[in-house]
Design a protein around this motif. Structure first.
Motif, PDB file in Angstrom:
ATOM      1  N   ALA A  43       0.964  -1.267   0.001  1.00  0.00           N
ATOM      2  CA  ALA A  43       0.020   0.038  -0.116  1.00  0.00           C
ATOM      3  C   ALA A  43       0.814   1.294  -0.001  1.00  0.00           C
ATOM      4  CB  ALA A  43      -0.860  -0.162   1.290  1.00  0.00           C
ATOM      5  N   GLY A  44       2.071   1.161   0.449  1.00  0.00           N
ATOM      6  CA  GLY A  44       2.876   2.387   0.371  1.00  0.00           C
ATOM      7  C   GLY A  44       3.397   2.564  -0.772  1.00  0.00           C
ATOM      8  N   LEU A  45       4.996   2.875  -0.965  1.00  0.00           N
ATOM      9  CA  LEU A  45       5.371   3.167  -2.113  1.00  0.00           C
ATOM     10  C   LEU A  45       5.585   2.474  -3.111  1.00  0.00           C
ATOM     11  CD1 LEU A  45       7.892   5.194  -3.477  1.00  0.00           C
ATOM     12  CD2 LEU A  45       9.487   3.645  -2.491  1.00  0.00           C
ATOM     13  N   ILE A  46       5.191   1.200  -3.100  1.00  0.00           N
ATOM     14  CA  ILE A  46       5.171   0.235  -4.198  1.00  0.00           C
ATOM     15  C   ILE A  46       3.847   0.190  -4.986  1.00  0.00           C
ATOM     16  CG2 ILE A  46       5.031  -2.323  -4.549  1.00  0.00           C
ATOM     17  CD1 ILE A  46       7.753  -1.185  -3.816  1.00  0.00           C
ATOM     18  N   SER A  47       2.735   0.922  -4.073  1.00  0.00           N
ATOM     19  CA  SER A  47       1.572   0.731  -4.836  1.00  0.00           C
ATOM     20  C   SER A  47       1.581   1.866  -5.961  1.00  0.00           C
ATOM     21  CB  SER A  47       0.530   1.536  -3.858  1.00  0.00           C
ATOM     22  OG  SER A  47       0.886   2.835  -3.440  1.00  0.00           O
ATOM     23  N   GLN A  48       2.521   2.453  -6.308  1.00  0.00           N
ATOM     24  CA  GLN A  48       2.585   3.530  -7.577  1.00  0.00           C
ATOM     25  C   GLN A  48       3.133   2.614  -8.705  1.00  0.00           C
ATOM     26  OE1 GLN A  48       4.998   6.991  -6.522  1.00  0.00           O
ATOM     27  NE2 GLN A  48       4.492   6.632  -4.619  1.00  0.00           N
ATOM     28  N   TYR A  49       3.430   1.458  -8.534  1.00  0.00           N
ATOM     29  CA  TYR A  49       4.006   0.706  -9.525  1.00  0.00           C
ATOM     30  C   TYR A  49       3.227  -0.695  -9.863  1.00  0.00           C
ATOM     31  CZ  TYR A  49       7.592   4.180  -8.754  1.00  0.00           C
ATOM     32  OH  TYR A  49       8.233   5.158  -8.465  1.00  0.00           O
ATOM     33  N   ASN A  50       3.392  -0.948 -11.133  1.00  0.00           N
ATOM     34  CA  ASN A  50       2.803  -2.442 -11.544  1.00  0.00           C
ATOM     35  C   ASN A  50       3.770  -3.427 -11.218  1.00  0.00           C
ATOM     36  OD1 ASN A  50       1.417  -4.574 -12.499  1.00  0.00           O
ATOM     37  ND2 ASN A  50       1.880  -3.933 -14.749  1.00  0.00           N
ATOM     38  N   VAL A  51       3.606  -4.144 -10.077  1.00  0.00           N
ATOM     39  CA  VAL A  51       4.594  -5.143  -9.552  1.00  0.00           C
ATOM     40  C   VAL A  51       4.283  -6.510 -10.365  1.00  0.00           C
ATOM     41  CG1 VAL A  51       5.317  -6.260  -7.476  1.00  0.00           C
ATOM     42  CG2 VAL A  51       4.833  -4.052  -7.384  1.00  0.00           C
ATOM     43  N   ASP A  52       5.230  -6.913 -11.019  1.00  0.00           N
ATOM     44  CA  ASP A  52       4.917  -8.207 -11.839  1.00  0.00           C
ATOM     45  C   ASP A  52       5.031  -9.577 -10.737  1.00  0.00           C
ATOM     46  OD1 ASP A  52       7.488  -9.063 -11.304  1.00  0.00           O
ATOM     47  OD2 ASP A  52       8.087  -8.389 -13.405  1.00  0.00           O
ATOM     48  N   ASP A  53       4.766 -10.595 -11.091  1.00  0.00           N
ATOM     49  CA  ASP A  53       4.829 -11.826 -10.202  1.00  0.00           C
ATOM     50  C   ASP A  53       5.855 -12.163  -9.467  1.00  0.00           C
ATOM     51  OD1 ASP A  53       1.836 -12.151 -10.694  1.00  0.00           O
ATOM     52  OD2 ASP A  53       2.223 -13.673 -12.183  1.00  0.00           O
ATOM     53  N   VAL A  54       6.990 -11.813 -10.282  1.00  0.00           N
ATOM     54  CA  VAL A  54       8.412 -12.475  -9.645  1.00  0.00           C
ATOM     55  C   VAL A  54       8.697 -11.327  -8.733  1.00  0.00           C
ATOM     56  CG1 VAL A  54      10.751 -12.628 -10.242  1.00  0.00           C
ATOM     57  CG2 VAL A  54       8.973 -13.647 -11.946  1.00  0.00           C
ATOM     58  N   THR A  55       8.458 -10.161  -9.185  1.00  0.00           N
ATOM     59  CA  THR A  55       8.791  -8.991  -7.954  1.00  0.00           C
ATOM     60  C   THR A  55       7.952  -9.112  -6.849  1.00  0.00           C
ATOM     61  OG1 THR A  55       9.450  -7.384  -9.855  1.00  0.00           O
ATOM     62  CG2 THR A  55       9.061  -6.324  -7.541  1.00  0.00           C
TER      63      THR A  55
END
Length: 88
Positions: A43-55
């Motif tokens: 929900a934090g910083l990562i929410s701004q990005y499309n995180v793929d399955d591996v990441t």
């Protein structure tokens, strides 16, 4: 050694995301990893990005590794990051 590599990778990830200065982003993200839930990490910083399955799997493994630390180690790391944030 596994945790050290994971934290180094996290620092590189945070600095490459470009969301603010690395002096703010890295400690904030690491604090979330140390003190927060997996949901808070996403929900934090990562929410701004499309995180793929591996990441996503890598982040989950990193969080699991951190969650296995003793409370004493977590407190020491949190205290260190709070000092870093105030000196930045």
């Amino acid at each position: 050694m596994k945790l050290t590599a994971a934290l180094l990778i996290t620092m590189v990830l945070c600095s490459s995301l470009g969301a603010g200065s690395a002096h703010d982003v890295v400690p904030s993200f690491l604090l979330t990893l140390l003190e927060g839930s997996a949901e808070q990490v996403y929900a934090g910083l990562i929410s701004q990005y499309n995180v793929d399955d591996v990441t996503g799997a890598a982040l989950a493994a990193l969080k699991e590794c951190i969650d296995e630390l003793s409370p004493e180690y977590v407190k020491a790391l949190v205290d260190l990051l709070k000092v870093v944030r105030t000196e930045a």
